[in-house]
Design an enzyme around this catalytic site. Sequence first.
Site, mmCIF file in Angstrom:
data_model
loop_
_atom_site.group_PDB
_atom_site.id
_atom_site.type_symbol
_atom_site.label_atom_id
_atom_site.label_comp_id
_atom_site.label_asym_id
_atom_site.label_seq_id
_atom_site.Cartn_x
_atom_site.Cartn_y
_atom_site.Cartn_z
ATOM 1 N N HIS A 142 0.836 -1.206 0.000
ATOM 2 C CA HIS A 142 0.000 0.000 0.000
ATOM 3 C C HIS A 142 0.875 1.263 0.000
ATOM 4 C CE1 HIS A 142 -3.643 2.366 1.436
ATOM 5 N NE2 HIS A 142 -2.661 3.193 1.768
ATOM 6 N N GLU A 143 1.928 1.243 0.844
ATOM 7 C CA GLU A 143 2.783 2.432 0.968
ATOM 8 C C GLU A 143 3.667 2.622 -0.273
ATOM 9 O OE1 GLU A 143 1.945 4.455 3.180
ATOM 10 O OE2 GLU A 143 0.765 3.079 4.390
ATOM 11 N N HIS A 146 1.806 4.405 -2.816
ATOM 12 C CA HIS A 146 1.766 5.865 -2.592
ATOM 13 C C HIS A 146 2.963 6.551 -3.255
ATOM 14 C CE1 HIS A 146 -1.652 6.892 -0.162
ATOM 15 N NE2 HIS A 146 -1.383 5.993 0.761
HETATM 16 ZN ZN ZN Z 1 -2.629 5.221 2.192
#
Ligand code: ZN
Length: 177
Positions: A142-143, A146
């Site tokens: 998830h990171e 980003h």
């Molecule tokens: Zn996030």
Amino acid sequence: MNRKILKSTDPDLRRVSVPVKKIDKKIIALITDLKDTLKVQKDPEGVGLAAPQIGKPVRIFVFEFEDWKRVIINPKVLEISKAKSVVPAKGDGKEILEGCLSLPNYYGPLARSNKIKIEYMDEFGATKTEEFKGFIAQIVQHEIDHLEGILFVDRILEQKKPLFRFENDEWEEVELV
Ligand code: ZN
């Protein structure tokens, strides 16, 4: 210092972040800001925060979950398992719904790889190689997204998964447009 977290509609979240060249004073201050900002997120709570979410497009994120605490700089994916499945929550066999501090109160059952091995630099400048599994692997993916300007709702759309909003103790399915 506690910083404002950008909301999912902010175009700054769509930029590809740049690598850290040197851990200087500015970078150390940014890491402190990330830790401070993550710590005060209580409603909803957060487990990870990437630098672009506080408006700094550099390749750093932090996460904190139970005994897992990491500062990850310039992550490079070495291996990622092909098997993609929705990570089950501990014990109860239910799916973990993924969420994001840039889109508070929205969650979806996203499928992520169960294992990811990355090389990264820690906050002291040491190069590390580490493999993460299960929920931690989900956080790391998830990171890293980003840092590429990708949000979890993009993945929800890709995988044609539902998105839910949790408000006033109630779950409601919402349309993604
Ligand atoms: Zn996030």
